[in-house]
Design an enzyme around this catalytic site. Structure first.
Site, PDB file in Angstrom:
ATOM      1  N   GLU A  14       0.858  -1.195   0.000  1.00 27.06           N
ATOM      2  CA  GLU A  14       0.000   0.000   0.000  1.00 27.06           C
ATOM      3  C   GLU A  14       0.881   1.227   0.000  1.00 27.06           C
ATOM      4  O   GLU A  14       1.776   1.357   0.850  1.00 27.06           O
ATOM      5  CB  GLU A  14      -0.900   0.064   1.235  1.00 27.06           C
TER       6      GLU A  14
HETATM    7  C1  BG6 Z   1      -4.416   1.712   5.139  1.00 25.26           C
HETATM    8  C2  BG6 Z   1      -5.510   0.662   5.092  1.00 25.26           C
HETATM    9  O1  BG6 Z   1      -4.111   2.046   6.448  1.00 25.26           O
HETATM   10  O2  BG6 Z   1      -4.683   2.938   4.600  1.00 25.26           O
HETATM   11  C3  BG6 Z   1      -6.518   0.839   3.976  1.00 25.26           C
HETATM   12  O3  BG6 Z   1      -4.978  -0.634   5.011  1.00 25.26           O
HETATM   13  C4  BG6 Z   1      -6.838   2.308   3.850  1.00 25.26           C
HETATM   14  O4  BG6 Z   1      -7.630   0.041   4.230  1.00 25.26           O
HETATM   15  C5  BG6 Z   1      -5.569   3.058   3.503  1.00 25.26           C
HETATM   16  O5  BG6 Z   1      -7.838   2.594   2.928  1.00 25.26           O
HETATM   17  C6  BG6 Z   1      -5.759   4.524   3.250  1.00 25.26           C
HETATM   18  O6  BG6 Z   1      -6.415   5.108   4.317  1.00 25.26           O
HETATM   19  P1  BG6 Z   1      -7.732   5.936   4.122  1.00 25.26           P
HETATM   20  O7  BG6 Z   1      -8.198   6.211   5.470  1.00 25.26           O
HETATM   21  O8  BG6 Z   1      -7.324   7.144   3.380  1.00 25.26           O
HETATM   22  O9  BG6 Z   1      -8.651   5.084   3.337  1.00 25.26           O
END
Ligand code: BG6
Length: 477
Positions: A376
């Site tokens: 991510e």
């Molecule tokens: C990560 C998570 O912490 O961040 C995701 O695993 C999440 O599920 C991503 O969507 C981004 O965070 P947000 O709050 O902007 O969606």
């Protein structure tokens, strides 16, 4: 921008995108699916937190329930991922599609069939699935009966679920992650989202969260062992939200504070899942916080036998800590911190720090020396659709490019990096705020915070850019 420094990512580098069922799948009550914890969370905004509703409120809008309806659009979406040249696609299985309440003895065939179809479609498009077994959802039935992961009983339900999916997809899926951002349970924000735990207002949830974390460690270790028995070729990883934390100054108090944050927020979970035992620094933390982890005989052996094959993590930003409590605070992913004057922030106040990714990759690899994957990384931003339908998201291209450059640097430093899946490759519901407005995708989805829109997919400028990044294996950025 062409990169002419002779650097090359490995030929089998896993370029791709990442999603989670609770944020993009929808179809929340279709074909036998039960209610997930995420289905009970309302929308929110940047400033209004999402609410957890222990019973369904008829008039309330729940963004995860329909999300962007991957359930009804998966062929179209996978075709777009294929067009971008994805080598891998990170998605999660929604536990409640397989075991609607969590404690059934037999899996729901219709749910299993759905993921068969999805994996077949990915394979047809030459995309390797990378599957998170539980990403910020669990059956709400387990919350009602057991207060989620607080109960040791949930370990068995999780292992039964793992067995069902490992056996069913053993020839279709090779890469698995046991829990998304397992370390989210180290902070109060994670109680319900990562642990399905309901806590009372103003309750100190430390004991519950760390006990739940222990249960997830045991569940993860059992899953790793079982997975390897079912298919020795499986590669099963942990997934940590890496909360990179800098000291605000060279004041030894700041330095120690940053080290302690790194230990508790990041390393504790990595150590248990990679090395198979609790690090010694955990003892002092537990003692000082009055946390007593209830262990059963044999737990230490289970942890030892269930070490992961690789380490995956999310990285969006870095934080700063200071012993001085009078400094300006800013927001962040899971944890906020002190303002860093050297960095710019996103529309949602997260401090953008590409070089921090190089530091983080080195820091993790120095400790564990097992393959890493960034599962991510991405930019949540407000996108504008021009009159001609185009979306010129140069800010997103800049963000991703700058992070890829730092991944290159880390690989040159000697880090073993397997791949990169950009978060929210198609617009989806934000986990922290429940908004659609906080968009991450290369693919735009016509839907707003209140659920209005025709769900049409369209390609942003970054779509074409990333396609070329993959085609050139990271040479052309
Ligand atoms: C990560 C998570 O912490 O961040 C995701 O695993 C999440 O599920 C991503 O969507 C981004 O965070 P947000 O709050 O902007 O969606």
């Amino acid at each position: 921008m062409s990169n002419n420094n002779g650097f090359k990512f490995a030929d089998n580098f896993l370029w791709g995108g990442a999603t989670a069922a609770n944020q993009f799948e929808g179809g929340w009550n279709k074909d036998g699916k039960g209610a997930s914890t995420s289905d009970m969370m309302t929308g929110g905004t940047h400033t209004t937190p999402r609410r957890i509703t222990p019973v369904l409120e008829e008039e309330t809008y729940y963004p995860s329930r329909e999300a962007i309806d991957f359930y009804g659009h998966y062929k179209e979406d996978i075709k777009l991922f294929g067009e971008m040249g994805f080598k891998t696609f990170r998605m999660s299985i929604n536990w409640t599609r397989i075991f609607p309440n969590g404690d059934e003895l037999e899996p729901n065939e219709e749910g299993l069939k759905f993921y068969d179809d999805v994996f077949d479609e990915l394979i047809k498009n030459n995309i390797e699935p990378l599957v998170t077994i539980s990403h910020y959802e669990a059956p709400f039935g387990l919350t009602e009966k057991y207060n989620g992961w607080c109960s040791r009983k949930v370990i068995d339900f999780y292992v039964t679920y793992c067995e069902a999916i490992f056996k069913r997809y053993k020839d279709k899926v090779k890469y698995w992650l046991t829990f998304n951002e397992i370390n989210c349970l180290t902070v109060p924000f994670g109680a319900f989202m990562a642990g399905g735990i309901l806590v009372n207002e103003n309750e100190n949830s430390d004991q519950k969260r760390f006990q739940a974390l222990h249960h997830q460690f045991i569940a993860s270790a059992k899953a790793v062992k079982l997975g390897h028995e079912i298919n020795p070729d499986f590669k099963i990883g942990c997934m940590i939200a890496y909360m990179t934390t800098y000291p605000n100054s060279c004041n030894p108090d700041d330095i120690l504070l940053a080290q302690q944050k790194d230990q508790i927020s990041n390393m504790l979970c990595g150590d248990v899942q990679v090395r198979g035992y609790y690090p010694r620094f955990a003892n002092r933390y537990f003692e000082e916080k009055g946390i007593e982890i209830q262990m059963q005989a044999g737990d230490n052996e289970i942890l030892k036998e269930g070490c992961v094959d690789f380490y995956s993590f999310s990285y969006y930003m870095s934080s700063v800590v200071s012993a001085d409590t009078n400094l300006e605070e800013v927001e962040g992913n899971i944890l906020g911190g002190i303002k860093n004057p050297h960095l710019k922030a996103s529309d949602w106040g997260w401090q953008i720090d590409p070089k921090g990714l190089r530091w983080t990759l080195n820091n993790i690899y120095d400790r564990y020396q097992i393959p890493l994957i960034v599962v991510e990384n991405g930019l949540g931003a407000v996108d504008v659709v021009e009159a001609d339908g185009s979306i010129n998201d140069d800010y997103r291209i800049d963000y991703v490019r700058d992070h890829i450059i730092q991944m290159e640097e880390a690989v040159k430093d000697g880090v073993e990096l397997m791949g990169y899946t950009m978060w929210g490759c198609i617009d989806l519901v934000s986990a922290s705020t429940g908004e659609m407005k906080k968009r991450y995708g290369f693919i735009y989805v016509d839907k707003d915070n209140n659920g209005n829109g025709n769900m049409e997919r369209s390609k942003k400028k970054s779509f074409y850019w990333y396609k070329n990044v993959i085609k050139s294996n990271g040479k052309e950025l």
